[in-house]
Write a protein that holds these residues in place. Structure first.
Motif, mmCIF file in Angstrom:
data_model
loop_
_atom_site.group_PDB
_atom_site.id
_atom_site.type_symbol
_atom_site.label_atom_id
_atom_site.label_comp_id
_atom_site.label_asym_id
_atom_site.label_seq_id
_atom_site.Cartn_x
_atom_site.Cartn_y
_atom_site.Cartn_z
ATOM 1 N N UNK A 269 32.107 4.012 -20.338
ATOM 2 C CA UNK A 269 32.692 4.261 -21.666
ATOM 3 C C UNK A 269 33.691 3.209 -22.139
ATOM 4 N N UNK A 270 33.820 2.112 -21.381
ATOM 5 C CA UNK A 270 34.755 1.057 -21.773
ATOM 6 C C UNK A 270 33.970 -0.178 -22.198
ATOM 7 N N UNK B 113 44.448 -13.491 -9.839
ATOM 8 C CA UNK B 113 44.913 -13.680 -11.217
ATOM 9 C C UNK B 113 43.826 -14.220 -12.149
ATOM 10 N N UNK B 114 42.965 -15.151 -11.710
ATOM 11 C CA UNK B 114 41.913 -15.631 -12.613
ATOM 12 C C UNK B 114 40.875 -14.572 -12.973
ATOM 13 N N UNK B 115 40.846 -13.447 -12.245
ATOM 14 C CA UNK B 115 39.850 -12.403 -12.491
ATOM 15 C C UNK B 115 40.368 -11.277 -13.375
ATOM 16 N N UNK B 116 41.639 -11.333 -13.766
ATOM 17 C CA UNK B 116 42.273 -10.179 -14.411
ATOM 18 C C UNK B 116 41.631 -9.789 -15.740
ATOM 19 N N UNK B 117 40.934 -10.716 -16.399
ATOM 20 C CA UNK B 117 40.279 -10.358 -17.660
ATOM 21 C C UNK B 117 39.073 -9.446 -17.456
ATOM 22 N N UNK B 118 38.559 -9.389 -16.241
ATOM 23 C CA UNK B 118 37.359 -8.603 -15.988
ATOM 24 C C UNK B 118 37.620 -7.115 -16.187
ATOM 25 N N UNK B 119 36.652 -6.420 -16.741
ATOM 26 C CA UNK B 119 36.691 -4.963 -16.763
ATOM 27 C C UNK B 119 36.050 -4.483 -15.471
ATOM 28 N N UNK B 120 36.808 -3.737 -14.670
ATOM 29 C CA UNK B 120 36.352 -3.285 -13.355
ATOM 30 C C UNK B 120 36.137 -1.781 -13.329
ATOM 31 N N UNK B 121 35.255 -1.357 -12.434
ATOM 32 C CA UNK B 121 35.072 0.078 -12.169
ATOM 33 C C UNK B 121 35.870 0.517 -10.958
ATOM 34 N N UNK B 122 36.081 -0.419 -10.001
ATOM 35 C CA UNK B 122 36.826 -0.057 -8.806
ATOM 36 C C UNK B 122 37.081 -1.251 -7.912
ATOM 37 N N UNK C 190 45.145 -5.547 -13.998
ATOM 38 C CA UNK C 190 43.762 -5.511 -14.485
ATOM 39 C C UNK C 190 43.654 -4.714 -15.780
ATOM 40 N N UNK C 191 44.456 -3.683 -15.925
ATOM 41 C CA UNK C 191 44.456 -2.921 -17.177
ATOM 42 C C UNK C 191 44.935 -3.803 -18.334
ATOM 43 N N UNK C 192 46.020 -4.528 -18.110
ATOM 44 C CA UNK C 192 46.547 -5.402 -19.157
ATOM 45 C C UNK C 192 45.629 -6.584 -19.413
ATOM 46 N N UNK D 158 43.190 -3.381 -21.831
ATOM 47 C CA UNK D 158 43.204 -1.927 -21.721
ATOM 48 C C UNK D 158 41.874 -1.309 -21.357
ATOM 49 N N UNK D 159 40.857 -2.120 -21.034
ATOM 50 C CA UNK D 159 39.529 -1.572 -20.739
ATOM 51 C C UNK D 159 39.419 -1.065 -19.302
ATOM 52 N N UNK D 160 39.942 -1.791 -18.336
ATOM 53 C CA UNK D 160 39.989 -1.278 -16.963
ATOM 54 C C UNK D 160 40.968 -0.118 -16.932
ATOM 55 N N UNK D 161 40.547 1.012 -16.387
ATOM 56 C CA UNK D 161 41.380 2.213 -16.483
ATOM 57 C C UNK D 161 42.688 2.050 -15.717
ATOM 58 N N UNK D 162 43.755 2.653 -16.213
ATOM 59 C CA UNK D 162 45.078 2.483 -15.571
ATOM 60 C C UNK D 162 45.091 2.920 -14.111
ATOM 61 N N UNK D 163 44.351 3.983 -13.785
ATOM 62 C CA UNK D 163 44.285 4.465 -12.403
ATOM 63 C C UNK D 163 42.987 3.953 -11.780
ATOM 64 N N UNK D 164 42.847 2.641 -11.755
ATOM 65 C CA UNK D 164 41.652 1.997 -11.228
ATOM 66 C C UNK D 164 41.361 2.508 -9.812
#
Length: 498
Positions: free
Chosen positions: A15-16, A255-264, A296-298, A302-308
């Motif tokens: 859903x993100x 740090x270079x990966x922080x833009x990624x939207x992750x599931x876990x 990762x959220x920032x 805001x796409x990676x959920x805060x409670x990754x």
């Protein structure tokens, strides 16, 4: 114009929204187009390149799982086109050498490698080991660009790429979910948690002594609480080649990966910290989890959920006869001294117990067990229960809920949360503290008399009525292969506790 993505990749599904980013001419407009089969445009986004960094970033609309798609970024007459793009779940796998072990190195490797081609909808990516004194925006080097799994790229060599645990976790998840899975490996053998932690996380635990900027690479003053030359008289022979400096791996590989939207996230690390800041790990590990989640959220807008969701492997074994309890203490600290996760200090986490997957004859040293299949199987159960919220799925072993002393019979009855299977009674599984003074504690064996349903009865001949403490599997090598004292009916081992 440059886009920091590759052909064959998996982007995070709904859903993100997945984040797409890259470089361009400052001030120029970049148009990002996602197209399906036959060139049908699914969506189009425009974004202006920031100056002076020359970076751009946009969030795609949430997409259902599936593919294949074509992703194109265009700036004026320039364009970059990526093909064979799928949407699914993206997992990051990080840690030290047990995470870095490749499929080539594990049990049944030839069959595992031969079966790789059966999973074309799992895609793999591996960063190269790198360190930096400052936070980097881009990876300096990539070992394996996004790729369809093959025997070659899953078993490239020893401790290189691709991570066996990461691959097996992804495969088990794919078999349960039946949609694309993207796996990103960022691991380096012999590395302490401090190297993977940002300065923010280290300061939260009083582990950074510098007074400089947040990106400072000042060395942490390592003061091991236990000498590597433990009571066994031997020094660790496992890989200590990785960098020891605080934040250098966070800077260069995370740090270079922080833009990624992750599931876990899946994490296997801690052996190095059995000899470095062991008793700070109950702070440094929860701090790393919380900090990675915020970052990762920032970074993903805001796409990676805060409670990754964050899964980890509890330490396995090292030296059979060692009297050193640093591994036992580290296992306990991995749970923030609660014994089981998720808990109040570590919400949204899950753990694979591995102390019964020992491998004394591993050609890579006993600290590197080859049974990574059971590790990943236990880890994926936790992911399904915690990350995917599968109800009624048993994903962890039994844990004690109480203990009652029977003075007249000289017994201590320990009640557990699940029905028990007692595989061995002749181990030094349970010990009781029955000193006249609480410290130092005189730990003595409390043999298992019987195990019935959810209760274990322990004999207290040496303790009588004075019991100040109880611990289970508190040793560097607490049991033999798949033969700890207690399991549940699903074959999951009871974790150690103090």
């Amino acid at each position: 114009l440059r886009i920091l993505l590759r052909d064959h990749m998996v982007l995070q599904k709904e859903p993100v929204g997945a984040v797409v980013w890259g470089y361009g001419e400052p001030g120029a407009v970049v148009t990002v187009t996602l197209s399906g089969d036959g060139g049908l445009i699914v969506m189009k986004k425009t974004v202006r390149v920031k100056g002076p960094s020359g970076t751009w970033k946009t969030v795609l609309d949430p997409m259902d799982a599936g593919g294949a798609y074509v992703l194109m970024a265009q700036q004026g007459s320039e364009n970059v086109t990526l093909r064979d793009i799928y949407f699914g779940d993206v997992w990051l796998c990080s840690g030290q050498s047990n995470m870095a072990m490749t499929v080539l190195q594990i049990a049944n490797a030839s069959q595992e490698l031969a079966e790789a081609a059966r999973y074309p909808y799992i895609r793999v990516f591996a960063t190269a080991p790198a360190r930096s004194d400052t936070e980097l925006e881009d990876l300096e080097q990539i070992d394996l660009p996004w790729a369809i799994p093959t025997a070659e790229n899953l078993g490239h060599g020893n401790f290189t790429y691709f991570s066996a645990i990461c691959w097996l976790l992804g495969r088990y998840l794919y078999e349960a979910l039946r949609y694309p899975i993207g796996l990103v490996e960022a691991a380096w053998g012999g590395t302490p948690i401090e190297a993977w932690s940002s300065p923010r996380a280290l300061r939260a635990c009083g582990l950074l002594q510098d007074a400089g900027s947040p990106s400072s690479g000042a060395d942490l003053q390592f003061c091991p609480l236990l000498s590597p030359a433990s009571s066994s008289g031997t020094s660790p022979h496992w890989d200590l080649s990785g960098p020891q400096t605080p934040s250098v791996l966070w800077n260069a590989m995370i740090h270079p990966l922080l833009n990624m939207t992750l599931r876990g996230v899946a994490w296997y690390q801690g052996e190095a910290n059995a000899f470095l800041h062991t008793d700070r790990y109950n702070c440094s590990f929860p701090a790393l989890i919380a900090d990675w989640r915020r970052a990762f959220h920032a970074g993903s807008s805001g796409q990676t959920e805060p409670l990754l969701p964050f899964g980890f492997v509890q330490l396995s074994t090292y030296r059979r006869q060692s009297l050193d309890d640093s591994f036992a203490r580290l296992r306990w600290h991995q749970t923030a001294d609660v014994g089981i996760v998720p808990n109040a200090r570590m919400p949204g986490t899950f753990m694979a117990v591995a102390m019964d997957l020992c491998d004394e004859h591993s050609p890579y040293g006993s600290i590197h067990p080859r049974d990574k299949q059971n590790v990943a199987l236990r880890l994926h159960l936790g992911a399904r229960a915690v990350a995917y919220r599968e109800k009624d799925l048993v994903f962890q072993g039994p844990f004690p809920t109480g203990a009652v002393l029977e003075v007249s019979r000289g017994l201590l009855n320990v009640t557990y949360s699940q029905e028990l299977v007692c595989r061995r009674r002749d181990t030094r599984a349970f010990e009781v503290c029955c000193s006249q003074q609480p410290a130092p504690c005189g730990w003595q064996l409390a043999p298992i008399v019987a195990a019935e349903a959810r209760t274990v009865m322990l004999a207290l001949a040496s303790c009588r009525t004075l019991v100040l403490g109880l611990r289970y599997a508190w040793a560097e090598w607490p049991c033999e292969y798949q033969s700890c004292a207690l399991y549940n009916t699903w074959g999951l081992p009871a974790p150690p506790f103090l």
